[in-house]
Write an enzyme that holds these catalytic residues in place. Structure first.
Site, PDB file in Angstrom:
ATOM      1  N   ILE A   1      -8.847  -3.141  -7.263  1.00 56.67           N
ATOM      2  CA  ILE A   1      -9.763  -2.679  -6.225  1.00 56.67           C
ATOM      3  C   ILE A   1      -9.076  -1.589  -5.388  1.00 56.67           C
ATOM      4  O   ILE A   1      -7.984  -1.816  -4.872  1.00 56.67           O
ATOM      5  CB  ILE A   1     -10.178  -3.839  -5.293  1.00 56.67           C
ATOM      6  CG1 ILE A   1     -10.818  -4.976  -6.094  1.00 56.67           C
ATOM      7  CG2 ILE A   1     -11.144  -3.349  -4.217  1.00 56.67           C
ATOM      8  CD1 ILE A   1     -11.070  -6.234  -5.278  1.00 56.67           C
TER       9      ILE A   1
ATOM     10  N   LYS B   1      -0.581  -9.627   1.797  1.00 59.51           N
ATOM     11  CA  LYS B   1      -1.595  -8.608   1.520  1.00 59.51           C
ATOM     12  C   LYS B   1      -2.448  -8.328   2.753  1.00 59.51           C
ATOM     13  O   LYS B   1      -2.777  -7.174   3.040  1.00 59.51           O
ATOM     14  CB  LYS B   1      -2.466  -9.069   0.347  1.00 59.51           C
ATOM     15  CG  LYS B   1      -1.709  -9.149  -0.975  1.00 59.51           C
ATOM     16  CD  LYS B   1      -2.547  -9.808  -2.055  1.00 59.51           C
ATOM     17  CE  LYS B   1      -1.778  -9.900  -3.366  1.00 59.51           C
ATOM     18  NZ  LYS B   1      -2.523 -10.649  -4.410  1.00 59.51           N
TER      19      LYS B   1
END
Length: 398
Positions: A131, A200
């Site tokens: 992504i 993340k």
């Protein structure tokens, strides 16, 4: 011609080689030049080699070759990756990496060093697999202010939780299947503990806030603490259980969580299953935007690395890295984070609680669960003071 050296020949490294081999013409058109892999750094090169690629176990071979303009670091280890990146930047080589441990700890330092030397330091592959979420946050939303980040950022945890929730599998059985599928590191519990997703989230927060963010200040809990009884109560209350991250941002502060959460079945993240990731970025002007795609595997991550390689190849004479201050972003205490919660406890320990509708299940005698009001963490803990809670799972605010 643009020459690339790849540091590491694991799952991602092999994926990069395969994607390059099958898409040479497309990569050339996008990069506006021929891009080739000249070196791969690894200890155990494949028998017979791969095409004209030079395999070496000596980083100096790469460092001292002036033809190498881009170094793609995909080892996954913090050391010696950090040292290699520093040495490569000092030698005038652009960097892209999938190494979230390096980025979350040293990102601002490495970006600053790259800019000082007129180089690029890119890390699209650190978050979300295939992504393109780093570009979305750093470029597409540059004129807007991000106010909320939520999502499923660890494919391993999501795979395991999907098997447990949808197919009534035990944690041990689903974990073993993830190991067989190469979705989880055998020697690390970062995936299932929530720490990988916390890193993340910290990277996304750093980009959104423009400051280095300490992932250790993200409240973290893992799916390894979830039991079948929690799944049973979640189903009874009409929720789906997912490993989620959630952050609420002001202009220079944020709350951050990486924990299992209960989602209404009609919420978009509730349908993100198996090894897929889903990320919702909410900005002040554009509102919520959702990104969805494979969160792991050699091809999605390799594609993200190659997108950085192509971007750098088009800007070899331009330092295109976004600004990131070495100042630390202020992470707020979770005391004021508000949500409803599902609480599980032994029945005999909560008999004195008033105005609570307890749920009991015949398969789990002696234990009860209930849903709290929408209240802060501080308020919940105050109400439950002195009660031995077996499990508390937050309900996502949709």
């Amino acid at each position: 011609m643009v020459n690339v050296a790849v540091l590491g020949y694991g799952i991602t490294g092999r994926g990069i080689v395969e994607v390059f081999a099958g898409n040479e013409e497309s990569i050339r058109k996008q990069a506006r030049d021929v891009v080739r892999i000249k070196y791969i750094l690894c200890d155990n090169p494949p028998a017979g080699g791969v095409g004209n690629i030079i395999f070496t176990d000596n980083f100096d071979d790469i460092l001292n070759d002036d033809e190498v303009q881009i170094v793609a670091e995909v080892s996954g280890e913090r050391n010696p990756a950090y040292e290699y990146i520093i040495r490569a930047l000092l030698k005038g080589k652009h960097i892209c990496t999938s190494n979230k441990q390096v980025v979350v700890q040293y990102g601002s330092e490495l970006i600053e060093m790259a800019k000082t030397h007129g180089l690029n330091f890119m890390f699209e592959a650190t978050v979300g697999g295939g992504i393109p979420i780093i570009r979305a946050v750093s470029q597409a939303l540059v004129s807007d202010r991000i106010v909320e980040i939520s999502g499923i950022l660890n494919a391993t945890s999501n795979y395991i939780m999907t098997k447990m929730f949808e197919f009534d599998r035990s944690y041990e059985s689903a974990f073993a299947e993830a190991v067989l599928g190469d979705f989880v590191e055998r020697k690390s519990n970062d995936d299932v503990s929530g720490r990988d997703a916390a890193r993340k989230l910290a990277i996304l927060l750093a980009i959104a806030l423009g400051k280095q963010t300490d992932y250790r200040k993200v409240l973290t809990d893992g799916i390894d603490t979830i039991r079948s009884i929690d799944l049973a109560f979640a189903r009874t209350f009409g929720y789906i259980l997912k490993p989620c991250v959630h952050a609420i941002l002001t202009e220079d502060t944020a709350f951050g969580l990486s924990v299992p959460m209960l989602l209404p079945s009609d919420f978009p993240l509730a349908t993100v299953n198996d090894t897929y990731n889903g990320i919702i970025i909410k900005s002040a002007a554009a509102g919520p935007l959702m990104f969805y795609g494979q969160g792991t595997g050699k091809f999605p991550v390799a594609a993200a690395v190659i997108s950085d390689i192509v971007d750098i190849a088009k800007h070899l004479d331009i330092s295109n890295s976004f600004p990131l201050s070495r100042d630390n972003a202020k992470m707020l205490s979770l005391d004021n984070y508000a949500s409803r919660k599902m609480i599980r406890a032994f029945a005999d320990s909560v008999k004195d609680l008033d105005n609570v509708n307890f749920m009991e299940l015949t398969d789990y005698p002696g234990q009860v669960a209930w849903l709290t009001d929408h209240e802060t963490e501080k308020e919940t803990h105050k109400k439950l003071k002195g009660i031995r809670i077996e499990k508390m799972i937050r309900i996502f605010n949709t």
